[in-house]
Motif scaffolding. Sequence first.
Motif, mmCIF file in Angstrom:
data_model
loop_
_atom_site.group_PDB
_atom_site.id
_atom_site.type_symbol
_atom_site.label_atom_id
_atom_site.label_comp_id
_atom_site.label_asym_id
_atom_site.label_seq_id
_atom_site.Cartn_x
_atom_site.Cartn_y
_atom_site.Cartn_z
ATOM 1 N N PRO A 84 0.822 -1.216 0.000
ATOM 2 C CA PRO A 84 0.000 0.000 0.000
ATOM 3 C C PRO A 84 0.855 1.264 0.000
ATOM 4 N N ASP A 85 0.257 2.373 -0.404
ATOM 5 C CA ASP A 85 0.986 3.640 -0.416
ATOM 6 C C ASP A 85 0.746 4.455 0.845
ATOM 7 N N GLU A 86 0.056 3.843 1.828
ATOM 8 C CA GLU A 86 -0.188 4.517 3.109
ATOM 9 C C GLU A 86 -0.379 3.441 4.173
ATOM 10 N N ASP A 87 -0.359 3.840 5.428
ATOM 11 C CA ASP A 87 -0.532 2.887 6.519
ATOM 12 C C ASP A 87 -1.970 2.381 6.521
ATOM 13 N N PRO A 88 -2.197 1.082 6.261
ATOM 14 C CA PRO A 88 -3.572 0.570 6.194
ATOM 15 C C PRO A 88 -4.298 0.581 7.529
ATOM 16 N N LEU A 89 -3.564 0.793 8.621
ATOM 17 C CA LEU A 89 -4.209 0.812 9.936
ATOM 18 C C LEU A 89 -4.805 2.182 10.281
ATOM 19 N N ASP A 90 -4.459 3.215 9.503
ATOM 20 C CA ASP A 90 -4.990 4.553 9.788
ATOM 21 C C ASP A 90 -6.511 4.593 9.703
ATOM 22 N N ILE A 91 -7.088 3.812 8.788
ATOM 23 C CA ILE A 91 -8.526 3.804 8.579
ATOM 24 C C ILE A 91 -9.283 3.307 9.804
ATOM 25 N N LEU A 92 -8.610 2.558 10.668
ATOM 26 C CA LEU A 92 -9.287 1.979 11.834
ATOM 27 C C LEU A 92 -9.700 3.043 12.847
ATOM 28 N N SER A 93 -9.132 4.225 12.748
ATOM 29 C CA SER A 93 -9.486 5.312 13.677
ATOM 30 C C SER A 93 -10.584 6.208 13.113
ATOM 31 N N ARG A 94 -11.214 5.779 12.015
ATOM 32 C CA ARG A 94 -12.275 6.574 11.388
ATOM 33 C C ARG A 94 -13.566 5.752 11.387
ATOM 34 N N SER A 101 -9.527 -4.622 3.297
ATOM 35 C CA SER A 101 -8.159 -5.126 3.216
ATOM 36 C C SER A 101 -7.461 -4.606 1.961
ATOM 37 N N VAL A 102 -6.184 -4.297 2.096
ATOM 38 C CA VAL A 102 -5.415 -3.698 1.012
ATOM 39 C C VAL A 102 -5.544 -4.485 -0.286
ATOM 40 N N TYR A 103 -5.503 -5.811 -0.194
ATOM 41 C CA TYR A 103 -5.492 -6.622 -1.414
ATOM 42 C C TYR A 103 -6.772 -6.515 -2.227
ATOM 43 N N ALA A 104 -7.859 -6.041 -1.599
ATOM 44 C CA ALA A 104 -9.162 -6.023 -2.271
ATOM 45 C C ALA A 104 -9.597 -4.624 -2.695
ATOM 46 N N ARG A 105 -8.687 -3.685 -2.730
ATOM 47 C CA ARG A 105 -9.063 -2.306 -3.034
ATOM 48 C C ARG A 105 -9.013 -1.975 -4.523
ATOM 49 N N ASP A 108 -9.488 -7.881 -8.942
ATOM 50 C CA ASP A 108 -9.297 -9.188 -8.345
ATOM 51 C C ASP A 108 -7.930 -9.724 -8.779
ATOM 52 N N TYR A 109 -7.064 -9.964 -7.799
ATOM 53 C CA TYR A 109 -5.696 -10.365 -8.130
ATOM 54 C C TYR A 109 -5.635 -11.703 -8.862
ATOM 55 N N HIS A 110 -6.640 -12.543 -8.664
ATOM 56 C CA HIS A 110 -6.668 -13.812 -9.396
ATOM 57 C C HIS A 110 -6.627 -13.560 -10.902
ATOM 58 N N ASP A 111 -7.440 -12.612 -11.336
ATOM 59 C CA ASP A 111 -7.514 -12.310 -12.771
ATOM 60 C C ASP A 111 -6.217 -11.701 -13.280
ATOM 61 N N VAL A 112 -5.628 -10.817 -12.476
ATOM 62 C CA VAL A 112 -4.406 -10.133 -12.897
ATOM 63 C C VAL A 112 -3.247 -11.117 -13.017
ATOM 64 N N GLU A 268 2.158 -2.392 -10.128
ATOM 65 C CA GLU A 268 1.159 -2.848 -11.085
ATOM 66 C C GLU A 268 -0.100 -1.999 -10.948
ATOM 67 N N ALA A 269 -0.477 -1.293 -12.006
ATOM 68 C CA ALA A 269 -1.591 -0.345 -11.948
ATOM 69 C C ALA A 269 -2.892 -0.995 -11.479
ATOM 70 N N LYS A 270 -3.124 -2.239 -11.878
ATOM 71 C CA LYS A 270 -4.369 -2.909 -11.529
ATOM 72 C C LYS A 270 -4.429 -3.333 -10.065
ATOM 73 N N LEU A 271 -3.313 -3.185 -9.349
ATOM 74 C CA LEU A 271 -3.284 -3.547 -7.939
ATOM 75 C C LEU A 271 -3.179 -2.325 -7.027
ATOM 76 N N ILE A 272 -3.076 -1.150 -7.620
ATOM 77 C CA ILE A 272 -3.035 0.080 -6.827
ATOM 78 C C ILE A 272 -4.452 0.445 -6.410
#
Length: 385
Positions: A84-94, A101-105, A108-112, A268-272
């Motif tokens: 990720p390009d930022e701390d994924p835990l920051d969202i937990l305080s909002r 989860s980062v992988y699902a943003r 679908d990585y299966h397809d990529v 990989e653009a499709k995973l950003i």
Amino acid sequence: MTADALASLKDFLRADAERLGFGAFGVAGASGSVLAGERLSQFVDQGRHGTMAWMPETLERRRSPKDLWPGVRSIVVLAMNYGPDEDPLDILSRPDRGAISVYARHRDYHDVIKGRLKELAGRLVARAKQSGLGTHDAKVFVDTAPVMEKPLGELAGLGWQGKHTNLLSRDFGSWLFLGSIFTTLDLETDAPGQDRCGSCRACLEACPTNAFPAPYQLDARRCISYLTIETKAVIPRGLRAAMGNRIYGCDDCLAVCPWNKFAETASEAKLIARDDLKAPKLEHLLTLDDAAFRALFSGSPIKRIGREKFVSNCLIAAGNSGLAQFSVQITALLGDPAPLVRAMAVWALCRLDRTEALRLRPAALDREANETVRSEWHALEKAQE
């Protein structure tokens, strides 16, 4: 001559994998890991797989690659970084937002990954024939068959399975998608990865639901990723509060790993991550009907769990938010066609506006036939007593 041709083929494969965006590459033998097979058997015997019935059903095939495909001689394991390009835990305080989860943003990585693996496997087989090694075969897998990809990744030298049971890399930390190419070619294997967790317990202590009975052991029944994605059963009441605003998966054990100091942002653009999935508003997600859900998550792995499961996760997050602003939307969902949504709406309303929930309970019970939903209303009644 054959040895030289195989070595040259492996070098070609490594370079081609890098061209296709894979950051890590290694080759494992087809015998697999005996220890990994024993751990999996223990995991299933203890019932820690929960409602994932496919795990005991595929246990024997999963224990050894040769049980899946007797002709396999070598296994090429590849990894693609999705850091990720930022701390994924920051969202937990909002609390007004949902944590995905980062992988699902994004896609679908299966397809990529599967498309890249197929291209790589095709070029491998063609190159082998051109090199005079004869006709060979290859099959690709991306979390879609009974393949123990994490132990194979360790065996192939990509990294090691950490105390949280996920694969860790000195170069990429926790953020890796894995895929494999099974082939009849007898490629030279790489040295296995070495465990470098040491005395660290950061991942174990970070788990909100205490899903790790011991280092290197996971009880999926308590894991938020399992609870929000894999199981269709009602999430146990005792675990809901600990979920916070996590609505699809959980990154806590990955994100706190000290090895992430070496992690890189996904290229990989499709995973950003899509901007609209980094911190989506719960008030919007709670309004999704089936068509809107499918449109929002088209091409995303989130689409696979369906609108009923997803909105029920969002209701738990709303119930944990402490924000009265969600009460109107929650109340509207008490009449949703989906029983699981109605059930979690009851729980969420009780958390945010107990007085209103008690007022609505008698009439709701009179018209409610579903036992899962009724049990949530009865739980409210018992709590009052």
